[in-house]
Design an enzyme around this catalytic site. Structure first.
Site, PDB file in Angstrom:
ATOM      1  N   GLU A  39       0.855  -1.193   0.000  1.00 24.18           N
ATOM      2  CA  GLU A  39       0.000   0.000   0.000  1.00 24.18           C
ATOM      3  C   GLU A  39       0.887   1.237   0.000  1.00 24.18           C
ATOM      4  OE1 GLU A  39      -2.908   0.211   3.172  1.00 24.18           O
ATOM      5  OE2 GLU A  39      -3.651   2.149   2.457  1.00 24.18           O
ATOM      6  N   ASN A  84      -6.659   1.701   2.696  1.00 23.07           N
ATOM      7  CA  ASN A  84      -7.363   2.977   2.813  1.00 23.07           C
ATOM      8  C   ASN A  84      -6.918   3.960   1.741  1.00 23.07           C
ATOM      9  OD1 ASN A  84      -8.529   1.858   5.074  1.00 23.07           O
ATOM     10  ND2 ASN A  84      -7.247   2.946   6.538  1.00 23.07           N
ATOM     11  N   ASN A 184     -12.163  -0.891  -0.872  1.00 24.43           N
ATOM     12  CA  ASN A 184     -11.496  -1.364   0.338  1.00 24.43           C
ATOM     13  C   ASN A 184     -12.290  -0.961   1.575  1.00 24.43           C
ATOM     14  OD1 ASN A 184      -9.041  -2.304   1.940  1.00 24.43           O
ATOM     15  ND2 ASN A 184      -9.209  -0.185   2.648  1.00 24.43           N
ATOM     16  N   GLU A 185     -12.556  -1.906   2.443  1.00 23.22           N
ATOM     17  CA  GLU A 185     -13.166  -1.655   3.767  1.00 23.22           C
ATOM     18  C   GLU A 185     -14.253  -0.583   3.712  1.00 23.22           C
ATOM     19  OE1 GLU A 185     -10.099  -1.042   6.760  1.00 23.22           O
ATOM     20  OE2 GLU A 185      -9.569  -3.163   6.722  1.00 23.22           O
ATOM     21  N   TYR A 256      -6.560  -8.251  12.224  1.00 19.99           N
ATOM     22  CA  TYR A 256      -5.247  -7.951  12.821  1.00 19.99           C
ATOM     23  C   TYR A 256      -5.296  -8.385  14.276  1.00 19.99           C
ATOM     24  CZ  TYR A 256      -4.358  -5.157   8.658  1.00 19.99           C
ATOM     25  OH  TYR A 256      -4.167  -4.752   7.361  1.00 19.99           O
ATOM     26  N   GLU A 304      -6.352  -9.011   4.102  1.00 17.81           N
ATOM     27  CA  GLU A 304      -5.518  -8.308   5.085  1.00 17.81           C
ATOM     28  C   GLU A 304      -5.522  -9.145   6.360  1.00 17.81           C
ATOM     29  OE1 GLU A 304      -5.991  -4.088   5.850  1.00 17.81           O
ATOM     30  OE2 GLU A 304      -6.593  -3.727   3.769  1.00 17.81           O
ATOM     31  N   GLN A 362       1.531  -5.914   5.935  1.00 16.43           N
ATOM     32  CA  GLN A 362       1.849  -5.644   4.543  1.00 16.43           C
ATOM     33  C   GLN A 362       3.212  -6.264   4.222  1.00 16.43           C
ATOM     34  OE1 GLN A 362       1.079  -1.502   3.550  1.00 16.43           O
ATOM     35  NE2 GLN A 362      -0.979  -1.576   4.429  1.00 16.43           N
TER      36      GLN A 362
HETATM   37  O1  AHR Z   1      -3.034  -2.383   6.429  1.00 16.15           O
HETATM   38  C1  AHR Z   1      -3.246  -1.154   7.039  1.00 16.15           C
HETATM   39  C2  AHR Z   1      -4.674  -0.655   6.885  1.00 16.15           C
HETATM   40  O2  AHR Z   1      -5.528  -1.480   7.625  1.00 16.15           O
HETATM   41  C3  AHR Z   1      -5.254  -0.685   5.500  1.00 16.15           C
HETATM   42  O3  AHR Z   1      -4.966   0.458   4.755  1.00 16.15           O
HETATM   43  C4  AHR Z   1      -6.728  -0.765   5.756  1.00 16.15           C
HETATM   44  O4  AHR Z   1      -7.416  -1.407   4.716  1.00 16.15           O
HETATM   45  C5  AHR Z   1      -6.822  -1.484   7.082  1.00 16.15           C
HETATM   46  O5  AHR Z   1      -7.687  -0.846   7.948  1.00 16.15           O
END
Ligand code: AHR
Length: 521
Positions: A39, A84, A184-185, A256, A304, A362
């Protein structure tokens, strides 16, 4: 007092059995689960994969040291350019002569985007890596037309305004990008252009329909929830797929895991959450299909996932504008983090029948297995080894294992199995690769591997991480402190030589073991 039955007695003693049979298969290994994510965020691109003037950079500015590590990591696909970031991105800014590309403000990460690394640079760099692109389109500040334009620019051979522009910009052959993320999201209130599930579902359906009109063989990923903890989780997937089921191929999932948000035992059991997450998304997708009398099986794109001390980050709202690549969310990964990453990859593999794509988030510097210093070295973080080794050796089919053993109790996830396992079998080469994670923070587990059905097997290698100091990390000064060790070198009980029947090993608390075996003729 009742006398424990035999399996209960075994559980109490910290003993487990893992049974594998070549005929019991989950699905073929989905190579696309060994994906990563680049990203335009912090120093992932700038000072990460791209740094003109770095001693190892080529004439295009691609860092050679990072490129070699990315190849060693073995990533099969790379998602790009966000995240994002994509929700405010104008792809046209990133093509054409670099000196004429505009500098823009990126509101997602409050950064200055020079566009010196853009679409063509990404595709050229990815060609060097030997991986496949997963391209995200902006459905935040833009929409269907711009998505269609980008697909035409990338994939149409020639003879149209946009495809000829690509050719003039140096790419005669189409990029032929097969995988596309529809935004995305979009469920996240932090997302530029955040939408309700109904509005996003309509947009995903319309955009998907247009992209498939262009080329019906494209694979499309609709945004699922940005986390299982989102208040709309479940309902979001149902609404979005309710509107787009027939045009999308994947629904995304993001997770995450934060060791600073839970106690250690719960953190070591993060894969419980990923497992339940996948089950829930699959169940929702199948419910939507059933209600529509459709036989469509939507796959999950876990595009992700990683360990991220997100509670230390403080959120996007606290960021200050930066005109240099900022040091944003740069984690220093520990041994425990590596064990959890191994367990997450195993969970993805164990769902190979429904998880067809996954991207660790990432790749470089930003919550990443590879870390760099500007003008200086690049090194492997602790989480590099489980990804690289499992990517390299997971071939053939994922086996449907039977695992019995002790359970433990966590404050976050309740009761959970202490030992988890995954295995792949390559019938062509005869390779059997077993992964074991002991999620207990304190108890070793004597583990019996019932491999009788394979006949005699030769141990090629027995590697492990964990079981010692869980806090160790790699740094620029100590780049190789944490990596997988050959068990035989440190522990006389490591598996070696010829095994047949049911060999045993001890799996230390909070450790990951990788055992590579091959058929013995
Ligand atoms: O990976 C970091 C961020 O986490 C990404 O930009 C977003 O999609 C997620 O919230």
């Amino acid at each position: 007092m009742t006398t424990p039955t035999a399996p209960e007695a075994a559980r109490a003693a910290g003993q487990a059995t893992v049974t594998a049979h070549p005929g019991f298969v989950v699905a073929p290994v989905q190579r696309r689960v060994f994906g990563s994510f680049v990203e335009h965020l912090g120093r992932c691109v700038y000072e990460g994969i791209y740094e003109p003037g770095h001693p190892t950079a080529d004439e295009r500015g691609f860092r050679g040291d990072v490129l070699e590590l990315v190849k060693e990591l073995g990533v099969s696909v790379v998602r790009y350019p966000g995240g994002n970031f994509v929700s405010g991105f104008r792809w046209e800014d990133s093509v054409g002569a670099p000196e004429r590309r505009p500098t823009r403000l990126d509101s997602a990460w409050k950064s200055t985007e020079t566009n010196q690394f853009g679409l063509h640079e990404f595709m050229a760099w990815l060609g060097e890596v030997g991986a496949e692109p997963v391209m995200a389109v902006n459905l935040g500040t833009r929409g269907l037309q711009e998505a269609l334009d980008l697909v035409e620019y990338c994939n149409h051979p020639g003879g149209s305004e946009l495809s000829e522009r690509r050719i003039r910009n140096g790419a005669t052959a189409p990029f032929d990008i097969r995988l596309w993320c529809l935004g995305n999201e979009m469920d996240g209130p932090w997302q530029l252009g955040h939408l309700s599930s109904a509005d996003y579902g309509k947009l995903a359906a319309r955009t998907g329909q247009a992209l498939k009109r262009f080329d019906q063989t494209l694979s499309l990923v609709a945004c699922g929830s940005s986390g299982r903890g989102m208040p709309t989780f479940g309902a979001w997937e149902a609404e979005v797929l309710g509107r787009s089921l027939e045009v999308v191929d994947y629904i995304s999932a993001h997770a995450y895991y934060d060791p600073h948000a839970v106690d250690r035992q719960s953190f070591l059991c993060s894969s419980v959450d990923m497992d339940q997450y996948i089950h829930a998304v699959v169940a929702t997708a199948d419910h939507v299909a059933a209600a529509k009398k459709s036989s469509r099986q939507t796959m999950v794109s876990f595009d992700e996932w990683n360990v991220w001390r997100q509670s230390d980050f403080g959120g996007e709202d606290h960021l200050e504008w930066s005109d240099r690549p900022p040091h944003l969310i740069e984690e220093e990964y520990t041994v425990d983090d590596a064990v959890v990453v191994a367990s997450l990859i195993m969970t993805l593999l164990n769902h190979s029948d429904r998880v067809g794509l996954a991207c660790q988030a990432q790749l470089v510097n930003v919550i990443a297995p590879i870390q760099t210093q500007a003008g200086g070295p690049a090194w492997r973080q602790s989480i590099f080894a489980p990804f690289a080794l499992m990517s390299r050796y997971s071939r053939g089919t994922v086996l449907d294992l039977r695992v019995s053993g002790p359970s433990l109790t966590t404050t976050t996830y309740g009761d959970a199995a202490a030992l988890i396992a995954s295995a792949t079998h390559d019938a062509k080469s005869g390779a059997v690769v077993l992964s074991l994670v002991n999620r207990s923070e304190s108890e070793a587990i004597d583990t019996r591997l019932d491999l009788t059905a394979f006949g005699p097997l030769e141990v090629v290698e027995h590697l492990a991480m964990g079981g010692g100091d869980p806090t160790l990390t790699n740094t620029a000064d100590h780049p190789d402190r944490v990596t997988a060790r050959r068990v035989r070198d440190t522990d006389p009980d490591g598996l070696t030589g010829l095994v047949s029947g049911s060999p045993s090993l001890s799996v230390d608390a909070a450790s990951w073991h990788l055992i590579r075996l091959t058929a013995h003729d």
